[in-house]
Write a protein that holds these residues in place. Structure first.
Motif, PDB file in Angstrom:
ATOM      1  N   TYR A  81       0.799  -1.232   0.000  1.00 58.43           N
ATOM      2  CA  TYR A  81       0.000   0.000   0.000  1.00 58.43           C
ATOM      3  C   TYR A  81       0.830   1.279   0.000  1.00 58.43           C
ATOM      4  N   MET A 139      -4.670  -2.382  -6.335  1.00 63.77           N
ATOM      5  CA  MET A 139      -5.840  -2.971  -5.678  1.00 63.77           C
ATOM      6  C   MET A 139      -6.579  -3.938  -6.592  1.00 63.77           C
ATOM      7  N   PHE A 154      -6.073  -7.628  -6.054  1.00 61.19           N
ATOM      8  CA  PHE A 154      -6.729  -8.318  -4.948  1.00 61.19           C
ATOM      9  C   PHE A 154      -8.020  -9.014  -5.368  1.00 61.19           C
ATOM     10  N   ILE A 155      -8.655  -8.515  -6.416  1.00 61.26           N
ATOM     11  CA  ILE A 155      -9.957  -9.092  -6.804  1.00 61.26           C
ATOM     12  C   ILE A 155      -9.974  -9.622  -8.229  1.00 61.26           C
ATOM     13  N   ASP A 200      -9.932 -16.509  -5.916  1.00 62.19           N
ATOM     14  CA  ASP A 200      -9.198 -16.000  -4.760  1.00 62.19           C
ATOM     15  C   ASP A 200      -9.342 -14.488  -4.682  1.00 62.19           C
ATOM     16  N   LYS A 201     -10.483 -14.028  -4.229  1.00 58.70           N
ATOM     17  CA  LYS A 201     -10.726 -12.595  -4.089  1.00 58.70           C
ATOM     18  C   LYS A 201     -10.473 -12.203  -2.627  1.00 58.70           C
ATOM     19  N   VAL A 202      -9.615 -11.223  -2.435  1.00 59.47           N
ATOM     20  CA  VAL A 202      -9.229 -10.785  -1.096  1.00 59.47           C
ATOM     21  C   VAL A 202      -9.898  -9.442  -0.848  1.00 59.47           C
ATOM     22  N   TRP A 203     -11.092  -9.478  -0.259  1.00 60.91           N
ATOM     23  CA  TRP A 203     -11.875  -8.255  -0.117  1.00 60.91           C
ATOM     24  C   TRP A 203     -11.420  -7.378   1.035  1.00 60.91           C
ATOM     25  N   PRO A 229      -8.205  -6.575   2.259  1.00 62.84           N
ATOM     26  CA  PRO A 229      -7.198  -5.594   1.818  1.00 62.84           C
ATOM     27  C   PRO A 229      -7.713  -4.655   0.720  1.00 62.84           C
ATOM     28  N   PHE A 230      -8.624  -5.152  -0.111  1.00 69.31           N
ATOM     29  CA  PHE A 230      -9.174  -4.289  -1.158  1.00 69.31           C
ATOM     30  C   PHE A 230      -9.947  -3.125  -0.551  1.00 69.31           C
TER      31      PHE A 230
END
Length: 197
Positions: free
Chosen positions: A2, A171, A174-175, A180-183, A185-186
């Motif tokens: 980030y 970002m 991440f999605i 494998d969606k990492v909501w 951290p998004f």
């Protein structure tokens, strides 16, 4: 990741906002105050260019930056300066139109009285007109800052390494995966993007 992404986004956005505001103010002042051949055609050209968004020309922008990067590596692919230069070209029409309308409302009598006192065109612009145009300059700079902070298409085309990504481009990783969606951290990144604005 980030801090790098946010720092890149802020750097690009600030440089673009400052440069487009100043260049747009110069162009708007010329179109508002001076009478020259091609003035009307130039304004119509700016209006027509605005009708087509930048991402329509993504392939052409990519090829131009790729070829320019072979001659000037500092503004080639995967360089933040290349993104700023592309944004400058895309925002100039909007900036000039907005500021020209505001400059038209500033009385020309102020210019004439400054000219009688011996001021040059540059002195009139920097000392008389620009201070009176502070509200439109702030508005245009803010619009440019927010647009470039949130822009994804051009930045994802030009920037190719993870360290040079802007926040929206980073970002997206991440999605972007199907399973494998990492909501978490998004959404944290979305909050970081909202804070500077």
């Amino acid at each position: 990741p980030y801090p790098h992404w946010l720092l890149n986004s802020m750097l690009i956005s600030l440089m673009t906002a400052i440069a487009t505001t100043m260049l747009g103010a110069l162009a708007a002042y010329a179109f508002s105050r001076f009478r020259f051949k091609g003035r009307r055609g130039g304004m119509m050209g700016l209006l027509l260019i605005q009708m087509f968004p930048q991402f329509v020309a993504v392939a052409a922008i990519y090829l131009i930056v790729l070829n320019v990067g072979e001659v000037f590596p500092q503004i080639g692919l995967n360089k933040l300066a290349a993104v700023v230069i592309v944004y400058l070209g895309g925002a100039m029409g909007v900036q000039a139109w907005l500021m020209k309308g505001f400059f038209d409302t500033i009385p020309t009598e102020l210019d004439e009285s400054a000219r009688v006192d011996g001021a040059t065109a540059a002195q009139i612009f920097w000392g008389v007109v620009l201070p009176l145009a502070a509200p439109v300059l702030a508005g245009v700079a803010l619009i440019s800052f927010v647009f470039t902070l949130n822009e994804f298409v051009i930045a994802s085309t030009i920037l190719q390494s993870t360290n040079n990504y802007t926040l929206p481009v980073g970002m997206q990783g991440f999605i972007s995966n199907s399973y494998d969606k990492v909501w978490g951290p998004f959404t944290a990144g979305a909050l970081l993007a909202a804070l500077p604005v």
